[in-house]
Design a protein around this motif. Structure first.
Motif, PDB file in Angstrom:
ATOM      1  N   PRO A 144       0.835  -1.204   0.000  1.00 21.44           N
ATOM      2  CA  PRO A 144       0.000   0.000   0.000  1.00 21.44           C
ATOM      3  C   PRO A 144       0.866   1.248   0.000  1.00 21.44           C
ATOM      4  O   PRO A 144       2.014   1.222   0.469  1.00 21.44           O
ATOM      5  CB  PRO A 144      -0.784  -0.125   1.314  1.00 21.44           C
ATOM      6  N   ASN A 145       0.335   2.322  -0.536  1.00 17.19           N
ATOM      7  CA  ASN A 145       1.057   3.593  -0.522  1.00 17.19           C
ATOM      8  C   ASN A 145       0.847   4.248   0.838  1.00 17.19           C
ATOM      9  O   ASN A 145      -0.192   4.853   1.095  1.00 17.19           O
ATOM     10  CB  ASN A 145       0.569   4.512  -1.641  1.00 17.19           C
ATOM     11  N   LEU A 146       1.840   4.091   1.707  1.00 15.31           N
ATOM     12  CA  LEU A 146       1.711   4.632   3.058  1.00 15.31           C
ATOM     13  C   LEU A 146       1.737   6.150   3.073  1.00 15.31           C
ATOM     14  O   LEU A 146       1.241   6.778   4.009  1.00 15.31           O
ATOM     15  CB  LEU A 146       2.848   4.096   3.935  1.00 15.31           C
ATOM     16  N   PHE A 147       2.324   6.751   2.036  1.00 13.46           N
ATOM     17  CA  PHE A 147       2.549   8.197   2.034  1.00 13.46           C
ATOM     18  C   PHE A 147       1.504   8.920   1.178  1.00 13.46           C
ATOM     19  O   PHE A 147       1.822   9.870   0.471  1.00 13.46           O
ATOM     20  CB  PHE A 147       3.966   8.495   1.556  1.00 13.46           C
ATOM     21  N   ALA A 148       0.276   8.475   1.260  1.00 11.24           N
ATOM     22  CA  ALA A 148      -0.806   9.124   0.517  1.00 11.24           C
ATOM     23  C   ALA A 148      -1.116  10.491   1.130  1.00 11.24           C
ATOM     24  O   ALA A 148      -0.802  10.764   2.296  1.00 11.24           O
ATOM     25  CB  ALA A 148      -2.049   8.244   0.525  1.00 11.24           C
ATOM     26  N   ALA A 149      -1.734  11.353   0.349  1.00 10.59           N
ATOM     27  CA  ALA A 149      -2.102  12.698   0.812  1.00 10.59           C
ATOM     28  C   ALA A 149      -3.585  12.922   0.582  1.00 10.59           C
ATOM     29  O   ALA A 149      -4.173  12.425  -0.386  1.00 10.59           O
ATOM     30  CB  ALA A 149      -1.283  13.760   0.086  1.00 10.59           C
ATOM     31  N   GLY A 190       1.078  10.552   6.191  1.00 10.70           N
ATOM     32  CA  GLY A 190       0.138   9.826   5.342  1.00 10.70           C
ATOM     33  C   GLY A 190      -1.221   9.697   5.969  1.00 10.70           C
ATOM     34  O   GLY A 190      -1.536  10.348   6.983  1.00 10.70           O
ATOM     35  N   ASP A 191      -2.038   8.861   5.374  1.00 12.97           N
ATOM     36  CA  ASP A 191      -3.373   8.594   5.886  1.00 12.97           C
ATOM     37  C   ASP A 191      -3.232   7.852   7.207  1.00 12.97           C
ATOM     38  O   ASP A 191      -2.685   6.746   7.244  1.00 12.97           O
ATOM     39  CB  ASP A 191      -4.139   7.743   4.869  1.00 12.97           C
ATOM     40  N   PRO A 192      -3.716   8.410   8.309  1.00 11.30           N
ATOM     41  CA  PRO A 192      -3.540   7.744   9.608  1.00 11.30           C
ATOM     42  C   PRO A 192      -4.105   6.335   9.633  1.00 11.30           C
ATOM     43  O   PRO A 192      -3.618   5.482  10.375  1.00 11.30           O
ATOM     44  CB  PRO A 192      -4.294   8.660  10.578  1.00 11.30           C
ATOM     45  N   GLY A 193      -5.125   6.086   8.819  1.00 13.18           N
ATOM     46  CA  GLY A 193      -5.728   4.764   8.800  1.00 13.18           C
ATOM     47  C   GLY A 193      -4.797   3.681   8.300  1.00 13.18           C
ATOM     48  O   GLY A 193      -4.951   2.512   8.651  1.00 13.18           O
ATOM     49  N   THR A 194      -3.810   4.036   7.472  1.00 17.86           N
ATOM     50  CA  THR A 194      -2.864   3.042   6.951  1.00 17.86           C
ATOM     51  C   THR A 194      -1.446   3.285   7.470  1.00 17.86           C
ATOM     52  O   THR A 194      -0.671   2.329   7.584  1.00 17.86           O
ATOM     53  CB  THR A 194      -2.835   3.069   5.409  1.00 17.86           C
TER      54      THR A 194
END
Length: 593
Positions: free
Chosen positions: A180-185, A251-255
């Motif tokens: 997964p892309n941990l560094f999503a915005a 990133g998204d705290p959920g992931t």
């Protein structure tokens, strides 16, 4: 005059497609519509251009559509392990994407690679899958670029995360197709600043979480080892909110945030995938208490365990450098004790406890006029919508100017404000100081809407609270003294008896020693085996050293080389016993290193 048919009208309005004259046989890749030598329109894609003879010997053009446009633009070399690949540019639905294809896929059917390409929007003709792999393999791009599978600082000086190269060019992040892309915005930095950062002001636990996330890129630059802080507080006190806010920096705290509920190998993978940033670990109660201290050591040391492939070849160890933001209702040592393990001072120093439960409002100090529930809800919603911007912006500012040249001097000035009494406290002070420095730099960059000095003051507050709890003495000393005190509390009535009794007390099984009554105090006279058991995990000389430093050895024979005093035992005989004053066990311990 008759009106043109709609299809004819559409064809008439299409722009003239450029003509191509491909080599035949040979490959062709077209981002837009083209027309071949005979004017036939070809849709965008990868083509195999060939010719064939009919029964009458006439040559016909053959243009086989293989896939949507996929350009092989560079040869890649992974600087982590030297493996090669190809950098692909994918044109899907009018947009461009890049993906690094590992050359090792050609050792098999290539199914995994095609599956990944389909997931990214590439279309491949089902009966041309083999031809598509041949196309990729036959391309020989002139350009060579470096790739890495580790986020963070690259040896070339740039900072790499999936989809972003900060501070330069010439490097690509080579991600696993299934990762997964941990560094999503999501959302925007401005919204995060106004709705999250503003409310964090006045709350040392929350500003610490943000500083902890920003400190990751600074660790290698200022020479500070990894480690972590562990937020301790009752359930629903606000610890998880602090972790959510820290995770939202990258990133998204959920992931981006994960749970302690994983194996040591899984923990190593999670840490390596967040190198030079932060690892957020929630709910230490879900960790294996038998392994939790070992896991804390591994996180701080930054190196995974070596493994073997099926061919019995050594697989490269995972490496990382980051800060860990952990939380739980129990401290690290308390959780380890559940599994029957003695607390290790080294583990506690690598995962330092922070009070996140008994502040003015449990984990918080300032609610900004809201109720505790309203404050928690507002920050949770805002951080869940706006994330992944601050960390990138921080590194962009760090790499854009000359700050890196003076960074070590800046850290030295901040570190000087964290007073320590020994080397062990010094390691903890380093951690709080780099967190403070990161926060102050972000304030100076106008990335955090706080007054200058906010991050430093809050870090100093939490560091001083830690010092007050543990004292300035040696951590191993504290653990030895605490272990002996706990042993006396648990077994003082069952495994000890009065030394002045006339006969042996037969009710005492597995004797650890005796007690001696003096005015205003009771001394405990340990035999050797009892004392070693009381602070399991430490050798007897180390235990004696801690007892001497605390002044807890109340009596000894005149021979100063001995640490025992000889007593006549009930029922006859004599023995040298370690005479311990339990009140002295509550002291801070010695100051030796």
């Amino acid at each position: 005059m008759s009106q043109p048919e709609p299809a004819a009208l559409l064809l008439a309005t299409k722009p003239e497609a450029p003509a191509v004259t491909p080599e035949r046989p040979g490959w062709g890749v077209y981002e837009g519509w083209v027309q071949n030598e005979k004017g036939r329109r070809l849709k965008p894609g990868v083509y195999w251009h060939n010719t064939k003879l009919d029964d009458e010997g006439e040559r016909h053009l053959v243009d086989e559509w293989i896939a949507s446009p996929v350009f092989v633009i560079a040869r890649t070399v992974n600087t982590d392990d030297g493996s090669e690949g190809r950098l692909l540019r994918l044109v899907t639905h009018g947009s461009n994407k890049e993906w690094v294809l590992p050359m090792e896929v050609f050792g098999g059917s290539g199914e995994d690679a095609r599956r990944s390409l389909f997931a990214m929007g590439v279309l491949i003709a089902l009966r041309k899958r083999g031809a598509f792999m041949e196309y990729l393999l036959e391309q020989q791009p002139r350009q060579t670029i470096a790739t890495t599978s580790r986020p963070g600082w690259h040896e070339s000086g740039v900072f790499v995360i999936p989809g972003r190269i900060i501070g330069g060019e010439g490097v690509r992040y080579q991600a696993s197709s299934k990762a997964p892309n941990l560094f999503a915005a999501g959302g925007s930095l401005a919204q995060w600043q106004s709705q999250v950062a503003t409310l964090c002001q006045g709350n040392p636990v929350l500003t610490l979480a943000i500083g902890c996330a920003l400190a990751g890129p600074l660790l290698s630059l200022v020479g500070v080892n990894g480690g972590g802080v562990h937020l301790v507080g009752d359930s629903s006190s606000g610890k998880s909110l602090a972790q959510l806010i820290g995770a939202s920096v990258w990133g998204d705290p959920g992931t981006f945030a994960v749970s302690w509920d994983m194996t040591k190998g899984g923990l190593e993978i999670e840490a390596a995938s967040r190198n030079d940033t932060m690892l957020s670990l929630d709910e230490i109660k879900r960790a294996d208490p038998r392994r939790v201290q070992e896991m804390a050591y591994a996180l701080a040391n930054g190196q995974g365990k070596g493994t073997m492939t099926r061919e019995r070849e050594g697989r490269a160890k995972l490496h990382w450098r980051l800060l860990t933001l952990s939380s739980g209702e129990r401290s690290l040592s308390e959780h380890a004790a559940i599994g029957g393990n003695t607390a290790h001072a080294g583990a506690e120093l690598r995962m330092v406890d922070v009070n996140a439960g008994t502040r003015a409002h449990r984990a918080f100090d300032e609610l900004h006029g809201m109720t505790g529930e309203g404050f928690h809800r507002a920050l949770t919603i805002a951080a869940g919508k706006n994330y992944g911007h601050l960390g990138v912006a921080f590194v962009e500012r760090l790499t854009a100017g000359s700050d890196r040249e003076n960074l070590l001097d800046d850290f030295t000035k901040v570190r000087a404000q964290f007073v320590v009494g020994n080397a062990q406290a010094g390691r903890v002070a380093d951690r709080f100081a780099v967190i403070a420095l990161a926060g102050e730099m972000a304030i100076a960059y106008n990335l955090l809407p706080w007054p200058t000095g906010t991050s430093l003051a809050d870090s100093l507050t939490l560091y001083r609270e830690w010092l007050e709890r543990v004292g300035n003495g040696n951590a191993e000393d504290r653990q030895i003294l605490a272990g002996i005190a706990s042993f006396i509390e648990r077994h003082g009535s069952s495994r000890f008896s009065d030394i002045s009794a006339g006969e042996t007390d037969t009710r005492v099984l597995n004797r650890a020693g005796y007690w001696e009554i003096e005015p205003r105090r009771r001394l405990y006279l340990f035999n050797k085996s009892g004392l070693v058991e009381a602070a399991a995990g430490f050798g007897l000389p180390r235990m004696v050293k801690a007892l001497e430093a605390a002044g807890a050895l109340a009596k000894r024979d005149s021979d100063r080389k001995r640490h025992t005093k000889k007593y006549r035992l009930p029922g006859g005989g004599s023995a040298g016993l370690y005479v311990i004053d339990p009140e002295r066990l509550e002291s801070e311990g010695g100051t030796h290193e």
